[in-house]
Enzyme design. Sequence first.
Site, PDB file in Angstrom:
ATOM      1  N   ASP A 190      30.121 -18.128  32.727  1.00  0.00           N
ATOM      2  CA  ASP A 190      29.971 -18.176  33.920  1.00  0.00           C
ATOM      3  C   ASP A 190      28.166 -17.562  34.298  1.00  0.00           C
ATOM      4  O   ASP A 190      27.812 -17.136  32.918  1.00  0.00           O
ATOM      5  CB  ASP A 190      30.647 -17.952  34.533  1.00  0.00           C
ATOM      6  CG  ASP A 190      30.004 -16.626  35.994  1.00  0.00           C
ATOM      7  OD1 ASP A 190      30.407 -17.361  36.863  1.00  0.00           O
ATOM      8  OD2 ASP A 190      30.176 -15.063  35.970  1.00  0.00           O
ATOM      9  N   GLU A 198      23.765  10.767  26.982  1.00  0.00           N
ATOM     10  CA  GLU A 198      23.928  11.841  26.112  1.00  0.00           C
ATOM     11  C   GLU A 198      23.184  11.722  24.987  1.00  0.00           C
ATOM     12  O   GLU A 198      24.347  11.051  24.263  1.00  0.00           O
ATOM     13  CB  GLU A 198      25.377  11.954  26.808  1.00  0.00           C
ATOM     14  CG  GLU A 198      26.394  12.670  28.060  1.00  0.00           C
ATOM     15  CD  GLU A 198      27.479  12.815  27.581  1.00  0.00           C
ATOM     16  OE1 GLU A 198      27.479  14.172  27.678  1.00  0.00           O
ATOM     17  OE2 GLU A 198      27.760  12.758  28.187  1.00  0.00           O
ATOM     18  N   ASP A 207      26.430 -16.320  37.040  1.00  0.00           N
ATOM     19  CA  ASP A 207      25.612 -14.608  37.499  1.00  0.00           C
ATOM     20  C   ASP A 207      26.738 -13.521  36.898  1.00  0.00           C
ATOM     21  O   ASP A 207      28.516 -13.892  36.625  1.00  0.00           O
ATOM     22  CB  ASP A 207      25.686 -14.642  39.196  1.00  0.00           C
ATOM     23  CG  ASP A 207      24.567 -16.060  39.520  1.00  0.00           C
ATOM     24  OD1 ASP A 207      23.160 -15.212  38.718  1.00  0.00           O
ATOM     25  OD2 ASP A 207      24.760 -16.984  39.920  1.00  0.00           O
TER      26      ASP A 207
END
Length: 386
Positions: free
Chosen positions: A21, A316, A23
């Site tokens: 696929d 983090e 998008d």
Amino acid sequence: MIIKNSISNPLKMVVSGVILDLDGTLLHTDGIVNDVLKSFLGKYGKQWDGREALRISGKTPYESAAVIIEDYGLPCSSAELMSQISPLFAERWCNIKALPGANRLIKHFSSHRVPIALASNSSRENIESKISFHPGWKDSFSVIIGGDEVTAAKPSPEIFLESAKRLNLEPSSCLVIEDSVPGVAAGKAAGMKVVAVPSLPKKSHLYSSADEVINSLLDFQPQKWGLPPFEDWVENTLPINPWYIGGPVVKGYGRGSKVLGIPTANLSTEGYSDVLSEHPSGVYFGWAGVSTRGIFKMVMSIGWNPFFDNAEKTIEPWLLHDFDDDFYGEDLRLVVVGYIRPEANFPSLESLIAKIQEDGRIAERALDLPLYSKYRNDQYLKQHDA
Ligand code: ADP
Ligand code: RBF
Ligand code: MG
């Protein structure tokens, strides 16, 4: 990662071709969809709510238009909305970035002569424009099919069955890689193997019909499907195109990670929403520059910390160095050079800590390799003029 197929039946897992696929799977279209809809709806005095994204994910442009008109009560037809919005999208296509791992995946299949098809609900013309900005992509696909070239869009299996036919493969010999729920349904209805790469966070429960759910293309393992493995991992790390992020160190969730021996200097993500949404959650490593202190090795997590199920996507970094005091508020700059693993959940805090310690050892060692150590001298780490 969920594997439903039994390892004891490896033949079931073998495929000869891959249907991708576009998008949300290969291209980071979400950011642009959000921008365009935000500015478009603004003109009608409405506010785009990012939560609508799931409702249009995997739909054809026409179907998406109908959803938006209904949800926002817009005084126009789908055709009118499309004609107003299409030019806004078209001018952005040159800026759609490849998702991390997309170029690597396409190059890998090409160089190993694994036939690949591109099957998207978007129109053939739009597919061609979008991929034209990504060198080498068009020629790598043996087959390209748009939503306007079949009678029924995904979740109908038609576009995948037609792709298989043009690849000269049986549907059962094809693997579909998809980010959307309708796309996964279409692949399964076509009798194909399906790997889901959900583009929306915390939604993996909606993808239970897929044969495997992975967090990003960086985690795709071709050998699970009988395809040639990637050979670019180096000592448990995957080199990536370096990316950069910096800002003041802010207070984190204050879970006493220092007590656990793993202090993380949380970065303010203000002004970095694009960078943040572009990079899949996971454990990465690289170099960190702290304004007054110097440059250090670092390993970091990006994401929602499944163990704690945070509401916000955070960055983090754990600097692999013992500091005498804190550096809240100081400017922290990171160059991120490699990937280690997806974020995971753990049965106990101890097992989470053990895994993070292992990540630390992996990063510590890898950063001495010339491949990664060269970025220690990157100018970005030293420019603390913010
Ligand atoms: P918080 O929840 O506020 O992030 P932590 O317990 O994670 O609290 O502590 C992080 C703070 O500790 C950082 O903001 C930084 O000022 C300090 N610190 C000390 N040593 C380190 C280190 N090696 N890596 C990251 N931060 C460190
Ligand atoms: N949190 C998770 O829930 N799952 C993870 O897989 C995970 N991996 C991490 C890896 C590194 C290198 C670091 C620094 C943190 C990671 N965390 C993860 C975040 C951790 O939950 C958070 O920093 C806690 O606050 C530590 O106590
Ligand atoms: Mg922290």
